[in-house]
Design a protein around this motif. Structure first.
Motif, PDB file in Angstrom:
ATOM      1  N   ALA B 353       0.854  -1.194   0.000  1.00  0.00           N
ATOM      2  CA  ALA B 353       0.000   0.000   0.000  1.00  0.00           C
ATOM      3  C   ALA B 353       0.886   1.238   0.000  1.00  0.00           C
ATOM      4  CB  ALA B 353      -0.918   0.014   1.221  1.00  0.00           C
ATOM      5  N   VAL B 354       0.280   2.349  -0.418  1.00  0.00           N
ATOM      6  CA  VAL B 354       0.981   3.623  -0.353  1.00  0.00           C
ATOM      7  C   VAL B 354       0.068   4.620   0.347  1.00  0.00           C
ATOM      8  CG1 VAL B 354       0.227   4.311  -2.691  1.00  0.00           C
ATOM      9  CG2 VAL B 354       2.243   5.379  -1.685  1.00  0.00           C
ATOM     10  N   TRP B 355       0.651   5.422   1.241  1.00  0.00           N
ATOM     11  CA  TRP B 355      -0.107   6.447   1.970  1.00  0.00           C
ATOM     12  C   TRP B 355       0.235   7.801   1.373  1.00  0.00           C
ATOM     13  CZ3 TRP B 355      -1.853   6.017   7.581  1.00  0.00           C
ATOM     14  CH2 TRP B 355      -2.155   4.689   7.909  1.00  0.00           C
ATOM     15  N   LEU B 356      -0.806   8.579   1.090  1.00  0.00           N
ATOM     16  CA  LEU B 356      -0.609   9.912   0.525  1.00  0.00           C
ATOM     17  C   LEU B 356      -1.194  10.951   1.471  1.00  0.00           C
ATOM     18  CD1 LEU B 356      -1.225   7.765  -1.890  1.00  0.00           C
ATOM     19  CD2 LEU B 356      -1.132   9.772  -3.308  1.00  0.00           C
ATOM     20  N   SER B 357      -0.546  12.099   1.526  1.00  0.00           N
ATOM     21  CA  SER B 357      -1.111  13.184   2.328  1.00  0.00           C
ATOM     22  C   SER B 357      -1.785  14.175   1.386  1.00  0.00           C
ATOM     23  CB  SER B 357      -0.017  13.870   3.141  1.00  0.00           C
ATOM     24  OG  SER B 357       1.006  14.303   2.291  1.00  0.00           O
ATOM     25  N   SER B 358      -3.029  14.530   1.709  1.00  0.00           N
ATOM     26  CA  SER B 358      -3.765  15.518   0.930  1.00  0.00           C
ATOM     27  C   SER B 358      -3.955  16.746   1.816  1.00  0.00           C
ATOM     28  CB  SER B 358      -5.113  14.934   0.500  1.00  0.00           C
ATOM     29  OG  SER B 358      -5.937  15.944  -0.050  1.00  0.00           O
ATOM     30  N   ARG B 359      -3.069  17.718   1.630  1.00  0.00           N
ATOM     31  CA  ARG B 359      -3.042  18.891   2.516  1.00  0.00           C
ATOM     32  C   ARG B 359      -4.370  19.642   2.525  1.00  0.00           C
ATOM     33  NH1 ARG B 359       0.362  23.292   0.013  1.00  0.00           N
ATOM     34  NH2 ARG B 359      -1.644  23.758  -0.922  1.00  0.00           N
ATOM     35  N   ASP B 360      -4.902  19.918   1.347  1.00  0.00           N
ATOM     36  CA  ASP B 360      -6.072  20.796   1.291  1.00  0.00           C
ATOM     37  C   ASP B 360      -7.393  20.061   1.491  1.00  0.00           C
ATOM     38  OD1 ASP B 360      -4.293  22.787   0.970  1.00  0.00           O
ATOM     39  OD2 ASP B 360      -4.753  23.242  -1.117  1.00  0.00           O
ATOM     40  N   ASP B 361      -7.363  18.743   1.520  1.00  0.00           N
ATOM     41  CA  ASP B 361      -8.560  17.992   1.901  1.00  0.00           C
ATOM     42  C   ASP B 361      -8.449  17.484   3.344  1.00  0.00           C
ATOM     43  OD1 ASP B 361     -10.058  18.346  -0.365  1.00  0.00           O
ATOM     44  OD2 ASP B 361      -9.346  16.522  -1.362  1.00  0.00           O
ATOM     45  N   ASP B 362      -7.377  17.868   4.021  1.00  0.00           N
ATOM     46  CA  ASP B 362      -7.169  17.463   5.420  1.00  0.00           C
ATOM     47  C   ASP B 362      -7.367  15.963   5.623  1.00  0.00           C
ATOM     48  OD1 ASP B 362      -6.550  20.025   6.685  1.00  0.00           O
ATOM     49  OD2 ASP B 362      -8.595  20.582   6.116  1.00  0.00           O
ATOM     50  N   LYS B 363      -6.681  15.184   4.777  1.00  0.00           N
ATOM     51  CA  LYS B 363      -6.855  13.731   4.919  1.00  0.00           C
ATOM     52  C   LYS B 363      -5.609  12.972   4.461  1.00  0.00           C
ATOM     53  CE  LYS B 363      -8.836  13.042   0.306  1.00  0.00           C
ATOM     54  NZ  LYS B 363      -9.984  12.667  -0.519  1.00  0.00           N
ATOM     55  N   LEU B 364      -5.535  11.726   4.934  1.00  0.00           N
ATOM     56  CA  LEU B 364      -4.556  10.768   4.433  1.00  0.00           C
ATOM     57  C   LEU B 364      -5.314   9.784   3.566  1.00  0.00           C
ATOM     58  CD1 LEU B 364      -2.849  10.067   7.858  1.00  0.00           C
ATOM     59  CD2 LEU B 364      -1.881  11.414   6.000  1.00  0.00           C
ATOM     60  N   VAL B 365      -4.709   9.391   2.465  1.00  0.00           N
ATOM     61  CA  VAL B 365      -5.352   8.457   1.544  1.00  0.00           C
ATOM     62  C   VAL B 365      -4.472   7.211   1.450  1.00  0.00           C
ATOM     63  CG1 VAL B 365      -6.224   8.140  -0.809  1.00  0.00           C
ATOM     64  CG2 VAL B 365      -6.238  10.430   0.228  1.00  0.00           C
ATOM     65  N   VAL B 366      -5.054   6.056   1.721  1.00  0.00           N
ATOM     66  CA  VAL B 366      -4.307   4.800   1.617  1.00  0.00           C
ATOM     67  C   VAL B 366      -4.752   4.103   0.330  1.00  0.00           C
ATOM     68  CG1 VAL B 366      -3.719   2.621   2.739  1.00  0.00           C
ATOM     69  CG2 VAL B 366      -4.270   4.641   4.137  1.00  0.00           C
ATOM     70  N   ILE B 367      -3.813   3.849  -0.558  1.00  0.00           N
ATOM     71  CA  ILE B 367      -4.125   3.217  -1.846  1.00  0.00           C
ATOM     72  C   ILE B 367      -3.464   1.848  -1.913  1.00  0.00           C
ATOM     73  CG2 ILE B 367      -3.839   3.399  -4.368  1.00  0.00           C
ATOM     74  CD1 ILE B 367      -3.991   6.419  -4.080  1.00  0.00           C
ATOM     75  N   PRO B 379      -8.683  11.228   8.679  1.00  0.00           N
ATOM     76  CA  PRO B 379      -8.573  12.685   8.826  1.00  0.00           C
ATOM     77  C   PRO B 379      -7.195  13.096   9.357  1.00  0.00           C
ATOM     78  CG  PRO B 379      -9.939  11.746  10.577  1.00  0.00           C
ATOM     79  CD  PRO B 379      -9.588  10.622   9.652  1.00  0.00           C
ATOM     80  N   ALA B 380      -6.699  14.204   8.868  1.00  0.00           N
ATOM     81  CA  ALA B 380      -5.434  14.768   9.350  1.00  0.00           C
ATOM     82  C   ALA B 380      -5.491  16.266   9.102  1.00  0.00           C
ATOM     83  CB  ALA B 380      -4.256  14.144   8.620  1.00  0.00           C
ATOM     84  N   ARG B 381      -4.786  17.040   9.953  1.00  0.00           N
ATOM     85  CA  ARG B 381      -4.806  18.497   9.813  1.00  0.00           C
ATOM     86  C   ARG B 381      -3.688  18.935   8.878  1.00  0.00           C
ATOM     87  NH1 ARG B 381      -3.993  19.518  16.153  1.00  0.00           N
ATOM     88  NH2 ARG B 381      -5.987  18.786  16.969  1.00  0.00           N
ATOM     89  N   SER B 382      -4.059  19.402   7.688  1.00  0.00           N
ATOM     90  CA  SER B 382      -3.079  19.934   6.736  1.00  0.00           C
ATOM     91  C   SER B 382      -1.803  19.066   6.688  1.00  0.00           C
ATOM     92  CB  SER B 382      -2.738  21.369   7.163  1.00  0.00           C
ATOM     93  OG  SER B 382      -2.104  22.054   6.134  1.00  0.00           O
ATOM     94  N   PRO B 383      -1.964  17.760   6.346  1.00  0.00           N
ATOM     95  CA  PRO B 383      -0.808  16.862   6.445  1.00  0.00           C
ATOM     96  C   PRO B 383       0.222  17.104   5.344  1.00  0.00           C
ATOM     97  CG  PRO B 383      -2.655  15.703   5.451  1.00  0.00           C
ATOM     98  CD  PRO B 383      -3.171  17.069   5.838  1.00  0.00           C
ATOM     99  N   SER B 384       1.496  16.923   5.680  1.00  0.00           N
ATOM    100  CA  SER B 384       2.539  16.960   4.645  1.00  0.00           C
ATOM    101  C   SER B 384       3.273  15.624   4.652  1.00  0.00           C
ATOM    102  CB  SER B 384       3.455  18.169   4.821  1.00  0.00           C
ATOM    103  OG  SER B 384       4.021  18.221   6.093  1.00  0.00           O
TER     104      SER B 384
END
Lengths: 112, 397
Positions: B353-367, B379-384
């Motif tokens: 799997a790969v985890w992505l940070s989506s800063r402007d959607d305030d979320k982490l995406v696991v693909i 959910p995450a706050r402005s993740p980088s």
């Protein structure tokens, strides 16, 4: 205080208060657009200049760092970039008016 | 006989009671091999996540300005060292979810590394330009090594710091034409070997996962600089020189990043600067093998741990897209839209799997990397940055 003195004092206050508020403040974008520009500045300018604008690979953009630089030339750098440096042109994403407002906002210390 | 039975029963009861009490008092035992740290850049916090169960274990706050923060792990993978832009190093306990120690060590910092023996933390600084060494346990300052000065006379900003075998570190100087290798065997008295010819404006660097090569990406010219640390006598040489020849360079709205995940199998996968391309090179001869056109300015070009595919995210204004390159056919096989402002990607240890940070959607995406489908969002706050603890055992990470 006699009425005349009061009038002069009030006029002076108005003049000085007025100049502090209005001189150098370019027309502000619509509130929604303003929020987009602030976000762009903080996040995307911030990628090089730092989220708090204290500099990184890009130079600092704090009021102190900018105070001796003319507004016009700062707006030109934003729009056209600085050839020979990593600073890219933001003209595709900002109008001239918006660039001027951005300079004003940065010189005010980037208020939220 | 009856008395004996009663006695045994009571002993068993006391035994199970004390076991129960112990279970209440102590947290459940667990390992750290599948944990990770997610930077929440705007709020000065990090989340500790579990990449097996795809959950967040909690949040640790009070880490300061985390714009452009990066992380290295202690070699037991118990602690994360977070390097903040404000020059602070924060040591976070992944199991107790607390900030153990924090030192403000510079006014403007960009990252750090941990020595091959796990005992020394090196911080790379922009202001004041140079490298500082710290004790990994106490974070006490061991040595301060200012970088060679740039044209303005001030110590150069340091980029690309990476650990090498033998308690050494390599890095490049953004403002001075140099790649340095620091031997920190005696961390209070480090010895620096200087190699001129790094090229114009190195913006980041990487060490190969065997710790042999150090590669610096250049902003000021089309090419990268290579130091073979097995042959330092050969000096720095230019590789992939002139990759954008004959083409107009396009504006770069975010600098690319380099690290050991750019190398996998027989190849290195590198972002072109000012060209919407991923460069593919042979990772021994460093000859260019292919150029893969992509949709924007690449920022992170990361090979899956298997080396079979390469994931690419992009600079503004294309930072809502991610492309996947198939290595054997050297072609883009998928364009994904996982969220707004995808800033970083991190593979699970073996790449399922790969985890992505989506800063402007305030979320982490696991693909899921097999199906390319999103399997979880958190959910995450402005993740980088997302950093998994497998880095603890890898060189150059």
């Amino acid at each position: 205080m006699d009425p005349d003195a009061l009038r002069r004092w009030a006029a002076a206050l108005l003049l000085c208060g007025g100049s502090a508020v209005f001189a150098g403040a370019p027309p502000a974008p619509q509130p929604e657009r303003m929020a987009v520009i602030r976000h762009l500045a903080r996040q995307d300018c911030g990628a090089c200049h730092g989220l708090t604008f204290r500099g990184g690979l890009g130079s600092p953009l704090t009021p102190e760092a900018l105070k001796d630089k003319p507004d016009e030339s700062l707006a030109a750098v934003i729009l056209n970039g600085r050839p020979g440096t990593p600073m890219p042109p933001w003209r595709p994403f900002l109008t001239e008016e918006e660039a001027k407002w951005l300079v004003y906002w940065l010189k005010q210390g980037a208020p939220p | 006989m009856a008395g004996l039975l009663v006695e045994t029963g009571r002993a068993a009861l006391i035994g199970s009671l004390s076991l129960l009490l112990a279970a209440c008092a102590a947290p459940a035992l667990r390992g750290t091999g599948d944990l990770g740290v997610v930077i929440e850049r705007a709020s000065g916090s990090v989340q500790v996540v579990d990449n097996t169960h795809q959950t967040s274990l909690g949040r640790v706050e009070g880490l300061g300005d985390l714009s452009h923060a990066s992380v290295v792990f202690s070699r037991d993978a118990r602690y994360a060292y977070v390097f903040g832009r404000d020059g602070a190093i924060s040591k976070v306990d992944l199991l107790r979810l607390i900030l153990v120690r924090r030192v403000a060590q510079a006014s403007n910092s960009i990252g750090g590394a941990i020595s091959s023996d796990g005992k020394v933390i090196a911080a790379q600084n922009y202001q004041p330009g140079g490298v500082r060494l710290f004790d990994a346990d106490s974070l006490a300052l061991l040595a301060d090594v200012p970088a060679a000065p740039g044209v303005n006379g001030k110590p150069s900003r340091v980029v690309g710091l990476a650990d090498l075998p033998g308690k050494r570190f390599a890095y490049a100087l953004f403002d001075a034409d140099e790649i340095d290798v620091m031997d920190a065997s005696d961390p209070a008295h480090p010895v620096v070997e200087r190699h001129p010819g790094a090229g114009k404006s190195p913006y980041d660097g990487l060490a190969s996962m065997d710790g042999r090569y150090f590669l610096a990406g250049l902003y000021g010219e089309d090419g990268l600089s290579l130091l073979d640390t097995w042959r330092p006598d050969l000096g720095v040489r230019r590789v992939l020189a002139g990759y954008g020849r004959g083409e107009q360079a396009m504006p770069v709205y975010k600098m690319p990043h380099l690290r050991g995940w750019s190398l996998a199998g027989d190849y290195a996968f590198l972002p072109a600067v000012g060209h919407h391309q991923v460069l593919m090179a042979d990772n021994r001869s460093w000859a260019q093998v292919a150029t893969v056109p992509v949709l924007g300015q690449p920022v992170f070009v990361m090979a899956e741990p298997s080396g079979r595919r390469v994931w690419v995210n992009f600079a503004f204004p294309d930072n809502d897209k991610v492309q996947v390159i198939d290595v054997p056919t050297r072609a883009v096989i998928a364009t994904l839209h996982p969220g707004k402002a995808i800033l970083h990607m991190e593979f699970t240890p073996r790449g399922d799997a790969v985890w992505l940070s989506s800063r402007d959607d305030d979320k982490l995406v696991v693909i899921d990397t097999a199906s390319l489908k999103t399997v979880r969002e958190l959910p995450a706050r402005s993740p980088s940055g997302v950093f998994f603890s497998w880095r603890a055992g890898r060189m150059g990470m």
